[in-house]
Design an enzyme around this catalytic site. Sequence first.
Site, mmCIF file in Angstrom:
data_model
loop_
_atom_site.group_PDB
_atom_site.id
_atom_site.type_symbol
_atom_site.label_atom_id
_atom_site.label_comp_id
_atom_site.label_asym_id
_atom_site.label_seq_id
_atom_site.Cartn_x
_atom_site.Cartn_y
_atom_site.Cartn_z
ATOM 1 N N PHE A 128 0.840 -1.216 0.000
ATOM 2 C CA PHE A 128 0.000 0.000 0.000
ATOM 3 C C PHE A 128 0.872 1.263 0.000
ATOM 4 C CE2 PHE A 128 -2.119 2.803 3.350
ATOM 5 C CZ PHE A 128 -2.818 3.561 2.417
ATOM 6 N N ASP A 182 10.071 -6.379 -3.916
ATOM 7 C CA ASP A 182 9.009 -6.940 -3.068
ATOM 8 C C ASP A 182 9.050 -8.457 -3.190
ATOM 9 O OD1 ASP A 182 6.310 -7.489 -1.879
ATOM 10 O OD2 ASP A 182 6.123 -5.318 -2.057
ATOM 11 N N ASN A 183 8.781 -9.175 -2.105
ATOM 12 C CA ASN A 183 8.686 -10.637 -2.232
ATOM 13 C C ASN A 183 7.229 -11.085 -2.428
ATOM 14 O OD1 ASN A 183 7.580 -10.348 0.280
ATOM 15 N ND2 ASN A 183 9.018 -11.674 1.347
ATOM 16 N N THR A 239 2.849 -10.065 1.225
ATOM 17 C CA THR A 239 1.635 -9.288 1.530
ATOM 18 C C THR A 239 1.362 -8.228 0.469
ATOM 19 O OG1 THR A 239 2.909 -7.798 2.944
ATOM 20 C CG2 THR A 239 1.770 -9.619 4.039
ATOM 21 N N GLY A 240 2.350 -7.947 -0.370
ATOM 22 C CA GLY A 240 2.165 -6.962 -1.444
ATOM 23 C C GLY A 240 1.380 -7.566 -2.597
ATOM 24 N N SER A 298 7.440 -4.791 4.921
ATOM 25 C CA SER A 298 7.045 -5.418 6.191
ATOM 26 C C SER A 298 5.548 -5.699 6.178
ATOM 27 C CB SER A 298 7.345 -4.513 7.387
ATOM 28 O OG SER A 298 6.895 -5.145 8.582
ATOM 29 N N TYR A 306 6.190 -7.560 15.571
ATOM 30 C CA TYR A 306 6.261 -6.330 14.754
ATOM 31 C C TYR A 306 6.931 -5.212 15.558
ATOM 32 C CZ TYR A 306 4.447 -2.517 11.752
ATOM 33 O OH TYR A 306 4.309 -1.429 10.921
ATOM 34 N N ASP A 341 13.295 -11.164 -1.766
ATOM 35 C CA ASP A 341 13.061 -11.098 -0.326
ATOM 36 C C ASP A 341 14.275 -10.405 0.317
ATOM 37 O OD1 ASP A 341 12.945 -11.616 2.377
ATOM 38 O OD2 ASP A 341 12.418 -13.733 2.161
#
Length: 328
Positions: free
Chosen positions: A12, A32-33, A36-37, A76, A146, A57
């Site tokens: 996002f 980006d891996n 979550t993207g 993240s 986190y 990654d």
Amino acid sequence: MQRILITGAAGFLGSHLCDRFINEGYHVIGMDNLITGDIRNIEHLFHLKEFQFYHHDVTKFVHVPGKLDYILHFASPASPIDYLKIPIQTLKVGSLGTHNLLGLAKEKKARILIASTSEVYGDPLVHPQHEEYYGNVNTIGPRGVYDEAKRFQESITMAYHRFHGLETRIVRIFNTYGPRMRLNDGRVIPAFIGQALRGEDLTVFGDGTQTRSFCYITDQVEGIFRLLMSDYVEPINIGNPHEITIGEFAEEIIKLTGTTQKVIYKELPVDDPLQRKPDIRKAKEILGWEPKVDRSEGMRRTYEYFKSLPESELFKKEHKDFSTYTRM
Ligand code: UDP
């Protein structure tokens, strides 16, 4: 042409940052891996020669050929549900991933900006949260993976700055929303809008008296851009100080969407912060920044985005079982 590496590029925040730096005339390397993207967030950039994408990654050694002027580390997971699904990856990207990117920045003599979070304040005992507050974090709770990764990230970033003289910046991001949020990531805004669009009741966790302060994406991106260009090394809060209870917010969503559904109450997740509101005096003084988009306008745009998604998206459930969310 200046070259910038953006990690978490398909996420996002990352994807909006890619757009901003492309518009500012940079060569953008997105990484980006895709855990979550979503690649669809940056698909529109793929035809540009100023944009490259590496499916990688960052917890593994990061290699980028050529010069780099800037690095933005935004990779993240960022939703409490994700911390439960992928806790080890969450810890690794904040710690090992950050270490790799600091090493890359050192090698390339690049300036690096690290995405930190209001979660470093934990369930805060100081309100609003100013940057000097050390926080109240449960290291072993579900959010600890986190929170502690992000706290470690700040420490190692300052160590690279002090020990290696690296040019570093740290932004503490408070709740931010807008188009391209993941519909089913469990966060309150997509959750409420998704429920309204599906004709389900809105699930308020706890009694709804907990507060949050929501910042619209364009404001967040502007704050991050200004911080990167500034010479300020210590962490800065970027967020919207307009605070609202989650119960009142649910009512706002009911009005916005015109849903005839009602609010239902569910168990409050473990360590869910009771109140959160950024003190943005530093951002104002040092960066000349303050949010411009109020919640009604930002939520209208966000609702339009979610409404435009295909129906199949709306009914795709990523997280069916919330039970572990409320248990240790
Ligand atoms: N929340 C809620 N209903 C939902 C999802 C979230 O009441 O369906 C609450 C959650 O308990 C928290 C707030 O909304 O108090 C914001 O949650 P979110 O996951 O968006 O982010 P957080 O600020 O907790 O990291």
